[in-house]
Design a protein around this motif. Structure first.
Motif, PDB file in Angstrom:
ATOM      1  N   GLY A 197       0.829  -1.216   0.000  1.00 40.57           N
ATOM      2  CA  GLY A 197       0.000   0.000   0.000  1.00 40.57           C
ATOM      3  C   GLY A 197       0.853   1.251   0.000  1.00 40.57           C
ATOM      4  N   MET A 198       1.906   1.241   0.791  1.00 39.54           N
ATOM      5  CA  MET A 198       2.750   2.434   0.909  1.00 39.54           C
ATOM      6  C   MET A 198       3.685   2.553  -0.293  1.00 39.54           C
ATOM      7  SD  MET A 198       3.240   2.869   5.008  1.00 39.54           S
ATOM      8  CE  MET A 198       1.754   3.046   6.031  1.00 39.54           C
ATOM      9  N   ASP A 199       4.179   1.416  -0.818  1.00 47.72           N
ATOM     10  CA  ASP A 199       4.974   1.448  -2.056  1.00 47.72           C
ATOM     11  C   ASP A 199       4.134   2.009  -3.206  1.00 47.72           C
ATOM     12  OD1 ASP A 199       7.250   0.417  -0.931  1.00 47.72           O
ATOM     13  OD2 ASP A 199       6.950  -1.636  -1.675  1.00 47.72           O
ATOM     14  N   ALA A 200       2.894   1.516  -3.294  1.00 50.07           N
ATOM     15  CA  ALA A 200       2.028   1.937  -4.402  1.00 50.07           C
ATOM     16  C   ALA A 200       1.782   3.439  -4.346  1.00 50.07           C
ATOM     17  CB  ALA A 200       0.710   1.168  -4.361  1.00 50.07           C
ATOM     18  N   PHE A 201       1.544   3.947  -3.140  1.00 47.73           N
ATOM     19  CA  PHE A 201       1.342   5.401  -3.002  1.00 47.73           C
ATOM     20  C   PHE A 201       2.582   6.135  -3.504  1.00 47.73           C
ATOM     21  CE2 PHE A 201       2.053   9.348  -0.718  1.00 47.73           C
ATOM     22  CZ  PHE A 201       0.890  10.041  -1.025  1.00 47.73           C
ATOM     23  N   THR A 202       3.737   5.698  -3.060  1.00 47.42           N
ATOM     24  CA  THR A 202       4.985   6.379  -3.407  1.00 47.42           C
ATOM     25  C   THR A 202       5.249   6.305  -4.912  1.00 47.42           C
ATOM     26  OG1 THR A 202       5.735   5.479  -1.321  1.00 47.42           O
ATOM     27  CG2 THR A 202       7.374   6.645  -2.601  1.00 47.42           C
ATOM     28  N   GLU A 203       4.899   5.140  -5.500  1.00 44.67           N
ATOM     29  CA  GLU A 203       5.138   4.954  -6.937  1.00 44.67           C
ATOM     30  C   GLU A 203       3.977   5.459  -7.801  1.00 44.67           C
ATOM     31  OE1 GLU A 203       5.979   0.744  -7.018  1.00 44.67           O
ATOM     32  OE2 GLU A 203       7.619   1.024  -5.564  1.00 44.67           O
ATOM     33  N   LYS A 204       2.984   6.090  -7.161  1.00 44.21           N
ATOM     34  CA  LYS A 204       1.822   6.644  -7.867  1.00 44.21           C
ATOM     35  C   LYS A 204       1.138   5.610  -8.758  1.00 44.21           C
ATOM     36  CE  LYS A 204       3.965  11.271  -7.982  1.00 44.21           C
ATOM     37  NZ  LYS A 204       3.308  11.836  -6.780  1.00 44.21           N
ATOM     38  N   ARG A 205       0.844   4.435  -8.164  1.00 40.60           N
ATOM     39  CA  ARG A 205       0.128   3.379  -8.896  1.00 40.60           C
ATOM     40  C   ARG A 205      -0.899   2.753  -7.948  1.00 40.60           C
ATOM     41  NH1 ARG A 205       1.762  -1.385  -6.760  1.00 40.60           N
ATOM     42  NH2 ARG A 205       3.823  -1.453  -5.836  1.00 40.60           N
ATOM     43  N   PRO A 206      -1.911   2.068  -8.500  1.00 37.07           N
ATOM     44  CA  PRO A 206      -2.869   1.406  -7.601  1.00 37.07           C
ATOM     45  C   PRO A 206      -2.222   0.219  -6.897  1.00 37.07           C
ATOM     46  CG  PRO A 206      -3.566   1.224  -9.927  1.00 37.07           C
ATOM     47  CD  PRO A 206      -2.230   1.878  -9.918  1.00 37.07           C
ATOM     48  N   PRO A 207      -2.611  -0.023  -5.643  1.00 38.36           N
ATOM     49  CA  PRO A 207      -2.019  -1.161  -4.929  1.00 38.36           C
ATOM     50  C   PRO A 207      -2.576  -2.498  -5.423  1.00 38.36           C
ATOM     51  CG  PRO A 207      -3.644  -0.071  -3.554  1.00 38.36           C
ATOM     52  CD  PRO A 207      -3.551   0.737  -4.811  1.00 38.36           C
ATOM     53  N   ARG A 208      -1.784  -3.537  -5.319  1.00 32.71           N
ATOM     54  CA  ARG A 208      -2.252  -4.901  -5.611  1.00 32.71           C
ATOM     55  C   ARG A 208      -2.232  -5.664  -4.289  1.00 32.71           C
ATOM     56  NH1 ARG A 208       1.198  -3.725  -9.946  1.00 32.71           N
ATOM     57  NH2 ARG A 208       2.930  -4.521  -8.689  1.00 32.71           N
ATOM     58  N   TRP A 209      -3.391  -5.735  -3.655  1.00 32.84           N
ATOM     59  CA  TRP A 209      -3.454  -6.351  -2.330  1.00 32.84           C
ATOM     60  C   TRP A 209      -3.285  -7.868  -2.434  1.00 32.84           C
ATOM     61  CZ3 TRP A 209      -2.822  -2.387   0.472  1.00 32.84           C
ATOM     62  CH2 TRP A 209      -3.525  -1.202   0.288  1.00 32.84           C
ATOM     63  N   SER A 210      -2.514  -8.419  -1.492  1.00 37.67           N
ATOM     64  CA  SER A 210      -2.465  -9.892  -1.428  1.00 37.67           C
ATOM     65  C   SER A 210      -3.725 -10.370  -0.710  1.00 37.67           C
ATOM     66  CB  SER A 210      -1.219 -10.360  -0.686  1.00 37.67           C
ATOM     67  OG  SER A 210      -1.239  -9.854   0.626  1.00 37.67           O
ATOM     68  N   GLN A 211      -4.332  -9.511   0.038  1.00 37.84           N
ATOM     69  CA  GLN A 211      -5.620  -9.654   0.716  1.00 37.84           C
ATOM     70  C   GLN A 211      -5.599 -10.678   1.823  1.00 37.84           C
ATOM     71  OE1 GLN A 211      -8.282  -9.310  -2.747  1.00 37.84           O
ATOM     72  NE2 GLN A 211      -8.783  -7.302  -1.941  1.00 37.84           N
ATOM     73  N   ARG A 212      -5.186 -11.884   1.604  1.00 42.89           N
ATOM     74  CA  ARG A 212      -5.026 -12.788   2.734  1.00 42.89           C
ATOM     75  C   ARG A 212      -4.126 -13.912   2.343  1.00 42.89           C
ATOM     76  NH1 ARG A 212      -9.855 -15.437   6.303  1.00 42.89           N
ATOM     77  NH2 ARG A 212     -10.981 -13.483   6.187  1.00 42.89           N
TER      78      ARG A 212
END
Ligand code: CO8
Length: 258
Positions: free
Chosen positions: A243-258
């Motif tokens: 989530g924090m990498d995605a914000f920094t890289e200005k891209r949508p996050p890819r959640w592993s979710q569980r």
């Protein structure tokens, strides 16, 4: 009535949907229904593909209460021995966020089930009430406790002592409703809210639910420490990094979710 069909379940993406299905009794919550709802919610909670649970009723009634006909001839000893309504405690332990789309009557146990949801969507035509006093009893599925915690003493006493029904607009002003939308849009909005929640990282959604729920149980200082510790624990998840990498890289996050 087939006891197998007192509820309908389906999955809609990562949302587990439970629809109350006793139209002839306005979805009155008899034991079979209570049991089915709790079992279905626990099964969804255990399913890694599910990130939110949605509870729906019908247009006319979310649920018109506990089943009066099933209870009416019970003795004190029977009610006590079976600890009538205890099954609902299991619903309170479900970790997956619970969304309710509440249309029509949500009375007695129906209002209490709606209040067990984490996010409650309703419309102006939704009717909330705790009419048990009109039947010579009192709320028995948490109404006196959850209603009072969510709307305060003045409104809770009014509803519990007079049995007065409250429309969706007043209920929203009181703090009972998360979002008020047009009556026709209630179920769809609830579906969208559930899908939004289910689209996030499961650990963070479950932890968010846990810490907000803890605000009702714990003194402030203890609750703040609990929140902070749970916040820290999320730094053990891949989703925090993502989530924090995605914000920094200005891209949508890819959640592993569980
Ligand atoms: N239980 C059983 N059957 C019900 C219930 C109910 N709660 N609510 C409605 N029904 C049935 C009706 O009996 C009727 O059946 P039938 O066709 O066989 O006569 C059918 O559903 C349709 O209902 P109506 O004909 O009454 O429909 P209306 O549109 O005229 O009225 C109302 C709708 C206003 C919602 C009306 O049905 C009503 O007042 N229902 C009862 C509401 C109520 O009092 N709910 C609280 C129940 S008690 C409770 O939830 C907690 C008790 C706590 C006890 C604590 C023990 C530990």
């Amino acid at each position: 009535e087939n006891p197998e069909n007192v509820i309908l379940t389906e999955t809609d993406g990562r949302v587990g949907v439970i629809t109350l299905n006793r139209p002839a009794a306005l979805n009155a919550l008899n034991r079979a229904t209570m049991h089915a709802v709790v079992e279905a919610a626990e099964a969804f909670d255990a399913d890694p593909q599910i990130g939110a649970i949605l509870v729906l009723g019908s247009e006319k009634a979310f649920a018109a209460g506990a089943d009066i006909k099933e209870m009416k001839d019970k003795s004190f000893a029977e009610m006590y021995a079976s600890d009538w309504f205890r099954d609902w405690e299991r619903l309170g332990r479900v970790r997956t966020p619970l969304v309710a789309g509440v249309t029509g009557y949500a009375l007695g146990g129906g209002c209490e089930l709606a209040m067990m949801a984490d996010v409650l969507i309703a419309g102006p035509g939704t009717r909330f009430g705790q009419p048990e006093i009109q039947l010579g009893v009192i709320p028995g599925m948490g109404g006196s406790q959850r209603l009072t915690r969510s709307v305060g003493k003045a409104k809770a006493m009014d509803m519990v002592l007079t049995g007065r029904q409250v429309g969706g607009e007043e209920a929203e002003r009181m703090g009972l409703v998360s979002r008020l939308v047009d009556d026709e849009a209630v179920q769809q909005t609830a579906r969208e809210v559930a899908a939004t929640i289910a689209g996030f990282s499961t650990p963070s959604a479950q932890k968010a639910k846990e810490v907000v729920a803890a605000a009702f149980e714990t003194p402030l200082q203890q609750g703040l420490v609990h929140e902070r510790r749970v916040f820290h624990s999320l730094f053990a998840t891949q989703d925090q990094q993502e989530g924090m990498d995605a914000f920094t890289e200005k891209r949508p996050p890819r959640w592993s979710q569980r």
